[in-house]
Write an enzyme that holds these catalytic residues in place. Structure first.
Site, PDB file in Angstrom:
ATOM      1  N   ASP A  25       0.814  -1.220   0.000  1.00 24.37           N
ATOM      2  CA  ASP A  25       0.000   0.000   0.000  1.00 24.37           C
ATOM      3  C   ASP A  25       0.847   1.270   0.000  1.00 24.37           C
ATOM      4  O   ASP A  25       0.442   2.296   0.553  1.00 24.37           O
ATOM      5  CB  ASP A  25      -0.965   0.019   1.206  1.00 24.37           C
ATOM      6  CG  ASP A  25      -1.709  -1.292   1.345  1.00 24.37           C
ATOM      7  OD1 ASP A  25      -2.240  -1.762   0.333  1.00 24.37           O
ATOM      8  OD2 ASP A  25      -1.730  -1.854   2.457  1.00 24.37           O
ATOM      9  N   HIS A  53      -4.020  -2.372  -6.207  1.00 24.03           N
ATOM     10  CA  HIS A  53      -3.411  -1.110  -6.621  1.00 24.03           C
ATOM     11  C   HIS A  53      -4.514  -0.126  -6.969  1.00 24.03           C
ATOM     12  O   HIS A  53      -5.412  -0.459  -7.728  1.00 24.03           O
ATOM     13  CB  HIS A  53      -2.518  -1.320  -7.854  1.00 24.03           C
ATOM     14  CG  HIS A  53      -1.271  -2.102  -7.545  1.00 24.03           C
ATOM     15  ND1 HIS A  53      -0.440  -2.570  -8.526  1.00 24.03           N
ATOM     16  CD2 HIS A  53      -0.725  -2.451  -6.380  1.00 24.03           C
ATOM     17  CE1 HIS A  53       0.570  -3.207  -7.949  1.00 24.03           C
ATOM     18  NE2 HIS A  53       0.419  -3.149  -6.652  1.00 24.03           N
TER      19      HIS A  53
HETATM   20  P1  IMP Z   1      -2.168 -12.978   2.458  1.00 23.23           P
HETATM   21  O1  IMP Z   1      -1.301 -12.423   1.375  1.00 23.23           O
HETATM   22  O2  IMP Z   1      -3.638 -12.783   2.191  1.00 23.23           O
HETATM   23  O3  IMP Z   1      -1.808 -14.371   2.821  1.00 23.23           O
HETATM   24  O4  IMP Z   1      -1.871 -12.120   3.772  1.00 23.23           O
HETATM   25  C1  IMP Z   1      -0.604 -12.165   4.426  1.00 23.23           C
HETATM   26  C2  IMP Z   1      -0.266 -10.822   5.018  1.00 23.23           C
HETATM   27  O5  IMP Z   1       0.010  -9.920   3.969  1.00 23.23           O
HETATM   28  C3  IMP Z   1      -1.383 -10.186   5.832  1.00 23.23           C
HETATM   29  O6  IMP Z   1      -0.814  -9.442   6.898  1.00 23.23           O
HETATM   30  C4  IMP Z   1      -2.036  -9.258   4.864  1.00 23.23           C
HETATM   31  O7  IMP Z   1      -2.711  -8.194   5.493  1.00 23.23           O
HETATM   32  C5  IMP Z   1      -0.821  -8.773   4.102  1.00 23.23           C
HETATM   33  N1  IMP Z   1      -1.145  -8.318   2.763  1.00 23.23           N
HETATM   34  C6  IMP Z   1      -1.440  -9.063   1.695  1.00 23.23           C
HETATM   35  N2  IMP Z   1      -1.650  -8.283   0.626  1.00 23.23           N
HETATM   36  C7  IMP Z   1      -1.478  -7.024   1.027  1.00 23.23           C
HETATM   37  C8  IMP Z   1      -1.544  -5.740   0.368  1.00 23.23           C
HETATM   38  O8  IMP Z   1      -1.774  -5.603  -0.820  1.00 23.23           O
HETATM   39  N3  IMP Z   1      -1.303  -4.668   1.153  1.00 23.23           N
HETATM   40  C9  IMP Z   1      -0.989  -4.775   2.459  1.00 23.23           C
HETATM   41  N4  IMP Z   1      -0.912  -5.927   3.097  1.00 23.23           N
HETATM   42  C10 IMP Z   1      -1.167  -7.039   2.393  1.00 23.23           C
END
Ligand code: IMP
Length: 449
Positions: A25, A53
């Protein structure tokens, strides 16, 4: 539109990568959108529909999850590489909503036949695993995932026998055989997890799933390609390629705040396996840095501010997830973490985003070291227990009260804002080329221009 970020010039290295250097982000979408004007091919190489995005063009805000931001620039080829995990109904929905917004999506979007497919059991497993861990080891052991099935899909990629790739969707008979076989294993796994979690689960019918996903395969077929071959052909033709990272470097499965990370290589290191490119071809690596820190989900955030300053950052920065809408945790900029991720991403320049959000804060602070017990360190620790107990050593800097969102040149920024940017580049040892003071394309200041 030709952006001032990357004028077409023989002097510039031909290929560029954009990676987020924090916990996601950072505002990568805006920079990729600007750079897309000066590149011919835009490539996503990691992550899945967990990454979001946002791009603002005029009065429209586009939320992209799987489709590269280059889709918003006419005439660009957009590749979803083999390293991405693809959720077919979500991708089809994203394509439909882009088309509804008047964006052309046809042969300008190509999807790797080698990309792995997120299936409904991955989402169930994602939720059940979190609940099972919470039941077994307490809430703090949850990763706080997006629930999009990303981790379980990458796990199946490594397990192999239970994985489905895009190419499999194009062969309905073969898909039926595979999904019948895999469903039996998955149902047993889901039942075990559900039992531990004390939650219900939905049994998967492999036959029905095969019919559904073969239909998705047919809908996606016009886009499916050997994207690595397309990439190499484009490069051989002298085309300029832009690599668009998903998530942020501190969520990298190898180098991030493990285990509170996502399941792919989110630094620029992921480009090579995720797009099918040998190293050494990318000359310009733009590291994207938000002027402060944010994080969603679980895991330590050493500079977190649970106070009025944190609330200021969240409100002014609109710090709510693009994918899940979750409020983001906010804190001061962490230079220890940033130096670690800038190195691993090989950043040749930095873009500092959302600097305008800091306006109005009385004083600014920036973290230069961690105090862990009686040690003071400037290295990002491997042990999550160290990161969790790290106290930030903060340096105080003057704030700026004037709004800066109307500034259009580096020289227009208040001295305190310029000094803040100077501290970042001195510490990290990488020049800041770009400063963003708002979501619009025009709210982007170039150093020395
Ligand atoms: P997952 O990718 O859904 O397995 O999540 C794993 C970790 O990555 C968690 O803490 C999510 O909040 C974080 N996360 C995944 N994608 C994003 C993103 O696009 N922005 C911020 N955090 C993310």
């Amino acid at each position: 539109m030709s952006s001032s970020l990357a004028p077409r010039s023989a002097a510039l290295p031909p290929h560029t990568a954009v990676t987020g250097l924090q916990w996601g982000d950072e505002g990568k979408g805006k920079i990729v959108d600007l750079l897309a004007a000066d590149h011919d091919v835009i490539v996503r190489y990691n992550g899945g529909a967990n990454a979001g995005h946002s791009v603002v063009i005029g009065d429209r805000r586009y939320a992209l999850h799987l489709v590269p931001c280059g889709i918003l620039t006419a005439g660009r080829l957009n590749l979803i590489g083999n390293g991405v995990v693809v959720d077919p109904p979500l991708l089809l929905e994203e394509i439909a909503s882009l088309r509804a917004a008047g964006v052309t999506v046809d042969q300008n979007l190509r999807l790797s036949e080698r990309a792995h497919v997120v299936l409904p059991w991955h989402k169930q497993a994602d939720a059940l695993m979190e609940a099972a861990m919470a039941a077994a080891a307490g809430e703090a052991s949850k990763i706080g995932t997006t629930g999009r099935g990303i981790g379980p899909c990458y796990a199946d990629k490594a397990i192999r026998s239970t994985a489905i790739r895009v190419v499999d969707l194009l062969d309905p008979a073969g898909l039926r055989l595979k999904l019948r076989r895999i469903a039996a294993v998955k149902n047993a796994m889901l039942a075990g997890l559900a039992n531990l979690a004390g939650m219900p689960f939905e049994t998967i019918d492999g036959e029905a799933l095969a019919a559904e996903y073969a239909a998705h395969g047919a809908a996606l077929a016009p886009h499916v390609a050997d994207t690595a071959a397309l990439l190499h052909e484009a490069m051989a033709d002298g085309k300029r390629v832009l690599f668009e990272g998903g998530n942020g470097a501190l969520l990298d499965v190898d180098h991030g705040s493990y285990p509170f990370v996502t399941s792919s290589s989110t630094t620029s290191l992921g480009i090579y396996p995720g797009a099918g490119l040998p190293g050494g071809r990318i000359g310009r690596l733009v590291g994207i840095v938000k002027a402060y820190s944010t994080r969603v989900g679980g895991g330590p955030l050493p500079t977190e501010l649970d106070n009025a300053v944190g609330a200021h950052l969240r409100e002014r920065g609109r710090e709510f997830g693009t994918t899940t809408g979750r409020p983001r945790r906010c804190g001061w900029l962490d230079l220890v973490a940033l130096k670690h991720s800038a190195r691993l991403s090989g950043a040749t320049e930095l873009a500092v985003m959302l600097l305008d959000v800091l306006a109005g804060l009385e004083g600014l602070q920036i973290c230069t070291h961690y105090r862990i017990g009686d040690r003071v360190i400037d290295r990002f620790p491997a042990a999550i227990e160290d990161l969790a107990t790290a106290q930030p050593v903060l340096v105080k800097l003057p704030g700026f009260s004037a709004e800066i969102s109307a500034c259009r040149r580096w020289e227009d920024l208040p001295a305190a804002a310029r000094a803040y940017v100077g501290v970042i580049e001195n510490y990290v040892g990488v020049p800041v080329s770009t400063v963003s003071v708002g979501p619009e394309r025009g709210q982007t200041l170039m150093r020395g221009r």
